[in-house]
Design an enzyme around this catalytic site. Structure first.
Site, short mmCIF file in Angstrom:
data_model
loop_
_atom_site.label_atom_id
_atom_site.label_comp_id
_atom_site.label_asym_id
_atom_site.label_seq_id
_atom_site.Cartn_x
_atom_site.Cartn_y
_atom_site.Cartn_z
CD GLU A 1 27.64 10.62 15.42
OE1 GLU A 1 26.46 10.28 15.61
OE2 GLU A 1 28.54 10.43 16.25
NE ARG B 1 25.68 12.72 22.20
CZ ARG B 1 25.09 11.52 22.35
NH1 ARG B 1 25.77 10.41 22.15
NH2 ARG B 1 23.82 11.44 22.68
CG HIS C 1 26.16 7.23 17.52
ND1 HIS C 1 26.10 8.59 17.68
CD2 HIS C 1 25.86 6.71 18.74
CE1 HIS C 1 25.77 8.89 18.93
NE2 HIS C 1 25.61 7.75 19.60
C1 GLV Z 1 23.45 7.50 22.18
O1 GLV Z 1 24.47 8.03 21.84
C2 GLV Z 1 22.65 7.96 23.26
O2 GLV Z 1 22.84 9.09 23.72
O3 GLV Z 1 21.76 7.20 23.67
#
Ligand code: GLV
Ligand code: GLV
Length: 313
Positions: free
Chosen positions: A259, A230, A278
């Site tokens: 993001e 994160r 991500h």
């Molecule tokens: C991705 O970041 C998730 O939390 O699955």
């Protein structure tokens, strides 16, 4: 019949094979949060992603809400304490994405250390004029270097196994000592000794901006920081200053404080960082497994069965 709000189509379309529920899909182009707010009143369950903010207001409006199923391992987008207090079950998708996410995190580390993205650009942009050259594009050595892992959860452990495969020394800091093939150390020692620092902490109010300037200053000038969990665990402003002023050498990031990333973010102009959008869990197989788990969590929650993975406090 239960009403279920689904904010995103998921790989595999498992939900289509479920009988006895009324699936209400977000119309294309509608903002997911606004759509949830508008429709939550009659929903028994919701199937969401990490983009949707499940706050007190939404939970209060969801008078019939029994289960929140998030298609993610992270759950910082959900007011978990409040939902649990209201008796709402919360499902998530850990484990099925651990190895895939660790592959990506390890990959961006290698890319940053060995300047793979920069090299690719030089080749494509016809800037490779020197031919093979003894001092061309020297990077950081990975094998034999010290990998520091902050947080020895599932992903931290998967990074540890990959680092071992690359013959790295592995040290870690975690709330508890774990029975793993790596040296448990106080935080400052991990910061001081790591050549590659992997941030694998859960994100919550205690780990917000965990990595900040005072901690960057304890790191080696030659060190790299890698984050694939994160963005908010790192104070991004401090990271940018640390990278710009040579306090640390580089970064590999799959996650960001905002993001998608703002197009004026200084990281975009820096050569000593590798940036990906991500995509830690983004393989076909893993995204299908996550969908299976998320749909099962939802259905089990509605029918009073144990969830596959349930968040409890
Ligand atoms: C991705 O970041 C998730 O939390 O699955
Ligand atoms: C994520 O950190 C996990 O433990 O799966």
């Amino acid at each position: 019949m239960y009403n279920v709000l689904v904010t995103h189509d998921l790989p595999g379309n498992y939900i289509d094979s479920i009988n006895g529920i009324n699936i209400i899909r977000r119309p294309e182009g509608e903002d997911a949060n606004a759509w949830l707010l508008k429709n939550i009143e009659n929903a028994d369950g919701i199937l969401i992603t990490l983009n949707e903010k499940i706050d007190k207001n939404l939970i209060d409006l969801g008078k019939k809400l029994k289960v929140i199923s998030t298609y993610s391992v992270g759950y910082d987008h959900i007011d978990v304490d409040y939902a649990l207090k209201k008796g709402i079950k919360i499902g998530y998708t850990p484990e099925v994405l651990t190895e895939t996410t660790a592959d990506l995190i390890f990959g961006i580390m290698l890319a940053a250390a060995r300047r793979i993205v920069e090299g690719d650009k030089i080749v494509r942009e016809d800037k490779w004029k020197s031919g093979w050259n003894p001092e061309f594009m020297l990077g950081a050595e990975v094998h034999g270097a010290t990998a520091g892992i902050l947080g020895m959860g599932r992903i931290g452990n998967a990074i540890l196994r990959r680092a071992r495969g690359f013959n790295m020394d592995v040290i870690y800091y975690s709330r508890h000592k774990h029975d793993v093939d790596a040296k448990f150390m106080p935080l400052d020692d991990v910061l001081r000794n790591s050549d590659f620092l992997f941030v694998c902490l859960d994100y919550n109010k205690d780990t917000y901006h965990f990595m900040d300037m005072p901690k960057f200053k304890k790191m080696k000038k030659t060190a790299f920081i890698i984050n694939g969990t994160r963005g908010k665990v790192i104070n991004e402003k401090d990271l940018i200053s640390a990278l710009n002023s040579g306090i640390i050498a580089g970064a590999a990031l799959d996650v960001f404080e905002t993001e998608p990333i703002d197009n004026n973010n200084p990281l975009l102009k820096m050569n000593n960082v590798v940036l990906t959008p991500h995509i830690g869990s983004a393989t076909d197989n893993t995204r299908k497994k996550m969908a299976e788990v998320a749909v099962s969590n939802l259905i089990n929650g509605l029918s009073g069965k144990p969830l596959i993975y349930e968040i409890k406090k």
